[in-house]
Design a protein around this motif. Structure first.
Motif, PDB file in Angstrom:
ATOM      1  N   HIS A 199       0.832  -1.206   0.000  1.00  0.00           N
ATOM      2  CA  HIS A 199       0.000   0.000   0.000  1.00  0.00           C
ATOM      3  C   HIS A 199       0.867   1.256   0.000  1.00  0.00           C
ATOM      4  N   TYR A 200       2.178   1.085  -0.235  1.00  0.00           N
ATOM      5  CA  TYR A 200       3.082   2.222  -0.350  1.00  0.00           C
ATOM      6  C   TYR A 200       3.245   2.591  -1.826  1.00  0.00           C
ATOM      7  N   MET A 201       2.708   3.739  -2.199  1.00  0.00           N
ATOM      8  CA  MET A 201       2.704   4.134  -3.602  1.00  0.00           C
ATOM      9  C   MET A 201       4.121   4.352  -4.141  1.00  0.00           C
ATOM     10  N   GLU A 202       5.015   4.881  -3.299  1.00  0.00           N
ATOM     11  CA  GLU A 202       6.378   5.123  -3.757  1.00  0.00           C
ATOM     12  C   GLU A 202       7.084   3.803  -4.097  1.00  0.00           C
ATOM     13  N   GLU A 203       6.762   2.735  -3.357  1.00  0.00           N
ATOM     14  CA  GLU A 203       7.321   1.420  -3.698  1.00  0.00           C
ATOM     15  C   GLU A 203       6.770   0.946  -5.033  1.00  0.00           C
ATOM     16  N   ALA A 204       5.463   1.079  -5.215  1.00  0.00           N
ATOM     17  CA  ALA A 204       4.826   0.634  -6.454  1.00  0.00           C
ATOM     18  C   ALA A 204       5.338   1.413  -7.653  1.00  0.00           C
ATOM     19  N   ALA A 205       5.683   2.684  -7.451  1.00  0.00           N
ATOM     20  CA  ALA A 205       6.158   3.522  -8.551  1.00  0.00           C
ATOM     21  C   ALA A 205       7.485   3.025  -9.115  1.00  0.00           C
ATOM     22  N   GLN A 206       8.198   2.177  -8.368  1.00  0.00           N
ATOM     23  CA  GLN A 206       9.485   1.654  -8.835  1.00  0.00           C
ATOM     24  C   GLN A 206       9.349   0.316  -9.555  1.00  0.00           C
ATOM     25  N   GLY A 216     -12.241  -7.622  -5.472  1.00  0.00           N
ATOM     26  CA  GLY A 216     -11.856  -8.933  -5.974  1.00  0.00           C
ATOM     27  C   GLY A 216     -11.479  -8.995  -7.437  1.00  0.00           C
ATOM     28  N   LYS A 217     -11.472  -7.850  -8.111  1.00  0.00           N
ATOM     29  CA  LYS A 217     -11.168  -7.813  -9.546  1.00  0.00           C
ATOM     30  C   LYS A 217      -9.962  -6.924  -9.808  1.00  0.00           C
ATOM     31  N   VAL A 218      -9.259  -7.200 -10.914  1.00  0.00           N
ATOM     32  CA  VAL A 218      -8.207  -6.308 -11.390  1.00  0.00           C
ATOM     33  C   VAL A 218      -8.879  -5.231 -12.230  1.00  0.00           C
ATOM     34  N   VAL A 219      -8.803  -3.969 -11.771  1.00  0.00           N
ATOM     35  CA  VAL A 219      -9.546  -2.891 -12.430  1.00  0.00           C
ATOM     36  C   VAL A 219      -8.632  -1.896 -13.160  1.00  0.00           C
ATOM     37  N   MET A 220      -7.348  -1.926 -12.876  1.00  0.00           N
ATOM     38  CA  MET A 220      -6.382  -1.077 -13.578  1.00  0.00           C
ATOM     39  C   MET A 220      -5.090  -1.868 -13.760  1.00  0.00           C
ATOM     40  N   GLU A 221      -4.402  -1.588 -14.853  1.00  0.00           N
ATOM     41  CA  GLU A 221      -3.140  -2.281 -15.114  1.00  0.00           C
ATOM     42  C   GLU A 221      -2.318  -1.449 -16.075  1.00  0.00           C
ATOM     43  N   GLY A 222      -1.017  -1.373 -15.829  1.00  0.00           N
ATOM     44  CA  GLY A 222      -0.142  -0.634 -16.731  1.00  0.00           C
ATOM     45  C   GLY A 222       1.178  -0.316 -16.080  1.00  0.00           C
ATOM     46  N   THR A 223       1.981   0.479 -16.759  1.00  0.00           N
ATOM     47  CA  THR A 223       3.233   0.936 -16.175  1.00  0.00           C
ATOM     48  C   THR A 223       2.901   1.889 -15.024  1.00  0.00           C
ATOM     49  N   PRO A 224       3.851   2.156 -14.112  1.00  0.00           N
ATOM     50  CA  PRO A 224       3.572   3.123 -13.047  1.00  0.00           C
ATOM     51  C   PRO A 224       3.100   4.470 -13.586  1.00  0.00           C
ATOM     52  N   LYS A 225       3.700   4.950 -14.671  1.00  0.00           N
ATOM     53  CA  LYS A 225       3.271   6.235 -15.228  1.00  0.00           C
ATOM     54  C   LYS A 225       1.826   6.173 -15.712  1.00  0.00           C
ATOM     55  N   GLU A 226       1.478   5.080 -16.386  1.00  0.00           N
ATOM     56  CA  GLU A 226       0.121   4.946 -16.909  1.00  0.00           C
ATOM     57  C   GLU A 226      -0.909   4.900 -15.785  1.00  0.00           C
ATOM     58  N   VAL A 227      -0.589   4.172 -14.723  1.00  0.00           N
ATOM     59  CA  VAL A 227      -1.542   4.013 -13.623  1.00  0.00           C
ATOM     60  C   VAL A 227      -1.603   5.274 -12.764  1.00  0.00           C
ATOM     61  N   PHE A 228      -0.441   5.803 -12.364  1.00  0.00           N
ATOM     62  CA  PHE A 228      -0.431   6.912 -11.412  1.00  0.00           C
ATOM     63  C   PHE A 228      -0.777   8.258 -12.052  1.00  0.00           C
TER      64      PHE A 228
END
Length: 279
Positions: A199-206, A216-228
């Protein structure tokens, strides 16, 4: 890249009268990828992660680990050798009274030859940066050091994939930084596939790729730039965004022209420097 994990239309619930914890989730993870999985509490991300090494089995749908079906009992041993899991609380994984004995514990249970155990635990402790603490009692270590002991115990089994289930959640900022440095080194230098539930966004950004779950579903997917870059949608899903992305949005609202896709401090600082020097 070959598929490391392929989950297709997975459904799972803990009791029949409860809603689906995972409700038709599909995920594809390539060998050597670093994938971050995000979502609000109760979204099903940890439940899905436990399917990746057959701790849980899908009630419908399929999970394949290097093309082995997790529901086929003859594959479970091999799957758990290929996919290692690190939990949130390292105390739940540390069982011995000395660091190197803890790292060796799983190998001894697997029947690895003593000579092979020595080599593998030394390598795992050096890879995770806790070799100098090998003769210490785990309870005397910091939280970050304990978590690296837990990671060493998993990677001594030489998995192809490491699943981290909020494994930095109980650590202070320095401990989180140390553990993530270790994880990135395993991914970049040794080619280990990493799935990080966080749940740490800075970790996910890397990460190489980000998955976002909701109900229960995957609702977004992409590179960190695309998602954030989709800050409004993330907030609708009750998620934070990286501080740099939040600052970028605030500056745009204040009338300062900022490009989209800013997700880390270095990018933000560079753009602001260019704006200031051109003024």
């Amino acid at each position: 890249m070959d598929e490391m994990i392929q989950a297709t239309d997975v459904r799972f619930r803990y009791e029949e009268e409860l809603p689906w914890a995972v409700d038709g989730a599909s995920v594809s993870i390539k060998k050597g990828e670093f994938v971050a999985v995000l979502g609000a509490n109760g979204c099903g991300k940890s439940t899905l992660a436990k399917h990746f090494n057959a701790l849980l089995l899908p009630q419908s749908g399929t999970v394949l680990v290097q093309k082995m079906n997790t529901t086929q009992e003859e594959h479970v041993y091999d799957i758990r050798q290929k996919v290692g899991m690190v939990l949130q609380n390292p105390d739940n994984q540390i069982v011995a009274t000395v660091v190197e004995e803890d790292v060796a514990f799983a190998l001894e249970n697997l029947g690895v030859e003593p000579g092979g155990i020595r080599k593998r635990i030394d390598q795992a402790m050096k890879m995770t940066g806790i070799y100098e603490h090998r003769n210490k009692a785990p309870h005397k270590l910091s939280g970050g050091q304990k978590q690296r002991v837990a990671i060493a115990g998993v990677i001594a089994m030489r998995p192809d994939c490491l699943v981290l289930d909020e494994s930095t959640a109980m650590l202070d900022p320095r401990g989180r930084e140390q553990v993530m440095e270790t994880i990135h080194r395993l991914n970049q230098e040794f080619g280990m596939t990493v799935v990080s539930i966080t749940h740490y966004m800075e970790e996910a950004a890397q990460a190489d790729r980000v998955l976002v779950m909701s109900e229960g579903k995957v609702v977004m997917e992409g590179t960190p730039k695309e998602v954030f870059s989709q800050t409004q949608r993330l907030r609708q899903l009750r998620l934070d965004v990286p501080q740099a992305a939040e600052l970028r949005d605030a500056l745009v609202q204040a009338g300062i022209p900022m490009p989209e896709g800013i997700i880390n401090e270095e990018e933000c600082a560079q753009v602001l420097y260019q704006l200031l020097t051109q003024a």
